[in-house]
Design an enzyme around this catalytic site. Structure first.
Site, PDB file in Angstrom:
ATOM      1  N   CYS A 119     -56.719  56.242 -46.020  1.00 41.04           N
ATOM      2  CA  CYS A 119     -57.282  54.928 -45.771  1.00 41.04           C
ATOM      3  C   CYS A 119     -57.065  54.012 -46.957  1.00 41.04           C
ATOM      4  CB  CYS A 119     -58.782  55.054 -45.490  1.00 41.04           C
ATOM      5  SG  CYS A 119     -59.188  56.255 -44.202  1.00 41.04           S
TER       6      CYS A 119
ATOM      7  N   ILE B 179     -57.189  60.395 -38.962  1.00 41.88           N
ATOM      8  CA  ILE B 179     -56.442  61.649 -39.047  1.00 41.88           C
ATOM      9  C   ILE B 179     -57.260  62.811 -38.493  1.00 41.88           C
ATOM     10  CG2 ILE B 179     -55.307  63.290 -40.600  1.00 41.88           C
ATOM     11  CD1 ILE B 179     -53.842  60.654 -40.482  1.00 41.88           C
TER      12      ILE B 179
ATOM     13  N   GLY C 275     -58.537  59.663 -48.468  1.00 41.27           N
ATOM     14  CA  GLY C 275     -57.997  60.981 -48.783  1.00 41.27           C
ATOM     15  C   GLY C 275     -58.329  62.013 -47.727  1.00 41.27           C
TER      16      GLY C 275
ATOM     17  N   ASP D  23     -64.108  65.206 -42.216  1.00 40.63           N
ATOM     18  CA  ASP D  23     -64.325  65.729 -43.565  1.00 40.63           C
ATOM     19  C   ASP D  23     -65.227  64.802 -44.378  1.00 40.63           C
ATOM     20  OD1 ASP D  23     -62.336  63.779 -43.571  1.00 40.63           O
ATOM     21  OD2 ASP D  23     -61.190  64.689 -45.196  1.00 40.63           O
TER      22      ASP D  23
END
Length: 665
Positions: free
Chosen positions: A2, A56, A80, A104
């Protein structure tokens, strides 16, 4: 993957009006996250976060950012991936925690809330740069991953501290003033890239790899300069400590046992980086590093892995046929794009905008092109970056490994050899070498600039002088300023090879290689992942004996042994090329007018950065074929092209305080 941006106002800011700039700061990062934006603002606390999302993992709204922790204490804007988030999630669920989604980011927040920031950071395996706001203590935390894979810039202005994934976002903050840092400019013109411990703009710094900056608005008021803020940074992970400990406690084992351990570690690193809710593939050049990554991807995949190569045959260094052979052997779904030299040159006009600090590693051209190709088919691509730095793959590493034998020769003999090599270099400059029946690789090896450097190395009096010549620049200094080359806090390491590996890992890797990958991939909204830079692999590499990295005149020996388990040696055993681009030829031919125009801009700039007499001499000698100055000239041209781009006003011209406010401002 991002784009992030944020603002923390000083307590004495006249109003909260500057927080409105978060919309424009975030907007210019759209290429990093085309799947949506998000904003969060606490006007009373004087803080605002912006986020551009490249979805993602967990493509639903549950993965939207900025994200709040379960208790509401923390808010994060995160760029990340945390590759071991599933393991951490299971552990946290076992302790009774529940999760809304499958991202995540949510796991990160839960880990921070339960274990504390520093403990959580040490347990994350991944690449990241984020801003975290603690509502209880009103503290801003900025953090960056161990190796510096993801960027985060921090700027101090009159009214606020601002941070972002790229400088172009900081440039959109109304109170920020663009003033060139002359030391950074000199370093860029010497190396081709701005060191990670500097920034091209004064008042801006990059958060160092493996570090955290924590501060309140009052802290910022007491330490407004970039230098004072930098002094507040603390390391949560230290490459120097890893390197020192690794050399002091080397791993024992046979060649096979060490190769088995590397295989196990890399399989885990690759497997964790294959977790994605979007299409995934890999860059494949046909070299050792990318072939090893793709081989381990295919070995752990139930279907053919997508692989991508740019076929760029000018100059005799087209590695696409080698990549195709490796792809056929492994059974990947391979895509190869054939480019004409003209097509490759057409992309040069995009480079200053893509790398919004001046950047002159010419391999940025094919890197940008292969990322563009991959994005047509996948959203995530694994890369072989980091293999040279971890396992000794550069020519300087081979020279360092040979240093002991070289220095057994008497100095007068080495000086005689240096003179002989210098004569060959002059022959190369006068194109006598071109008349010999040599292969393309041999001609590349006999380039005059390479031979000049070899002559300097042979004439070194001792190991310390050889180290300085290996680590130093062999380029012309085209500025009026001496470029800084020192790296602070270097550990005590045994041997020349270890010293060079550390210097590359702490300098060249985050300053050039990872900047190149991040900007090229994110310009195309593509996430690039680097298994060879997993921190567990880095730890292991520092514990390896030198003779399993360099053996029989070949670098990356242990990585080659691993690769030979998956790919026949005949497909890999060839000279290292890299992404070679014939800039020297282009500057004398199709880029000559473009270069002449930029050189005229340098002459007219009048700001004293360049020593134009030196620039003019380099240009004349290069055009006449007396010496290859393409590296120096490319750096000067990329700097000037960047400077011309930086001087253009943002479009559309608008009062950034009058833009529509994000929700909650």
């Amino acid at each position: 993957m991002c784009g992030v941006a944020g603002i923390l106002l000083a307590p004495d800011a006249a109003s909260a009006k500057p927080l409105r700039a978060i919309t424009q700061m975030t907007k210019v990062l759209r290429h990093r996250g085309p799947d949506g934006d998000g904003f969060w603002t606490d006007r009373e606390a004087g803080v605002a976060f912006g986020h551009r999302r490249l979805a993602i993992v967990d493509l639903s709204e549950a993965g939207h950012q900025p994200m709040h922790s379960a208790t509401g204490r923390y808010i994060i804007t995160f760029n990340g991936e945390i590759y071991n988030f599933q393991d951490l999630r299971r552990e946290l669920e076992g302790a009774g925690h529940c999760f809304r989604g499958t991202s995540d980011t949510e796991v990160m927040l839960c880990a921070i809330e339960n274990w504390g920031l520093d403990t959580a950071l040490k347990r994350f395996a991944g690449m990241f740069a984020f801003g975290l706001w603690d509502r209880r203590t009103r503290t801003l935390h900025l953090a960056r991953d161990r190796m510096g894979k993801k960027p985060i810039y921090v700027a101090s202005t009159r009214v606020a501290l601002v941070f972002a994934s790229e400088l172009k976002a900081i440039n959109r903050f109304p109170d920020f003033r663009q003033e060139i840092d002359l030391d950074a400019a000199a370093a860029m013109l010497s190396r081709g890239w701005v060191p990670d411990n500097r920034c091209i703009w004064q008042g801006v710094f990059k958060l160092p790899p493996g570090s955290v900056l924590s501060l309140t608005a009052a802290d910022f008021a007491n330490a407004r300069s970039a230098g004072s803020l930098s002094n507040r940074i603390r390391q949560w992970w230290s490459l120097a400590e890893v390197a020192e400990k690794g050399r002091q406690e080397p791993i024992a084992g046979t060649d096979q046992e060490l190769t088995n351990e590397l295989d196990k570690l890399l399989r885990l690193a690759v497997r964790q980086r294959m977790v994605a809710d979007v299409p995934l593939g890999g860059f494949l050049s046909g070299g050792v590093d990318s072939s090893a990554v793709v081989a381990l991807m295919q070995a752990q995949s139930s279907k053919p892995v997508r692989t991508f190569t740019i076929a760029f045959g000018e100059g005799g260094f087209d590695e696409a046929p080698h990549a195709a052979e490796v792809a056929r052997h492994l059974g990947t779904d391979h895509t190869e794009l054939h480019l004409s030299p003209a097509s490759a040159r057409d992309i040069i006009s995009e480079l200053p905008q893509t790398w919004d600090e001046p950047f002159a590693d010419e391999s940025q051209i094919p890197t940008l092109l292969v990322a563009r190709l991959a994005r047509q088919h996948v959203t995530v691509a694994l890369s072989g970056d980091g293999g040279d730095e971890c396992f000794a793959g550069y020519a300087r590493h081979l020279m360092a490994a040979r240093a002991k034998r070289q220095h057994e020769l008497p100095l007068p003999l080495r000086q005689t050899l240096a003179t002989a090599v210098g004569l060959v270099a002059r022959a190369a400059r006068h194109e006598l070498v071109s008349k010999l029946p040599l292969s393309a690789h041999a001609r590349h090896a006999l380039r005059s600039d390479r031979l000049d450097r070899l002559a300097r190395l042979l004439a070194a009096a001792d190991e310390d002088e050889l180290y300085e010549r290996l680590r130093g620049s062999s380029t012309e200094n085209l500025t009026h300023h001496r470029p800084p080359i020192s790296i602070n806090g270097a550990p005590q390491l045994d041997g020349l090879l270890s010293r060079l590996l550390y210097e590359d890992m702490v300098g060249y890797l985050p300053g050039d290689i990872l900047v190149k990958l991040d900007r090229a991939s994110m310009a195309n909204s593509l996430e690039g992942r680097c298994p060879l830079l997993d921190h567990r692999v880095v730890d292991f590499a520092w514990r390896l004996p030198a003779d399993v990295m360099v053996r029989r005149g070949r670098g990356k020996w242990i990585l080659r042994q691993l690769l030979h388990r998956y790919v026949p040696e005949r497909l890999i055993d060839r000279p290292k090329h890299g992404f070679d681009v014939p800039i020297a030829v282009w500057l004398r031919g199709p880029l000559r007018i473009w270069a002449s125009d930029l050189l005229a801009d340098i002459r007219l700039s009048g700001d004293g950065i360049f020593d134009f007499a030196k620039v003019q001499t380099c240009w004349r000698d290069h055009l006449d074929g007396r010496q290859d100055h393409s590296r120096d000239l490319w750096a000067a041209l990329m700097f000037q092209a960047w400077r011309n781009e930086a001087r253009r006003p943002p479009a559309p011209a608008t009062d950034l305080y009058r833009v529509l406010e994000p929700a909650g401002v």
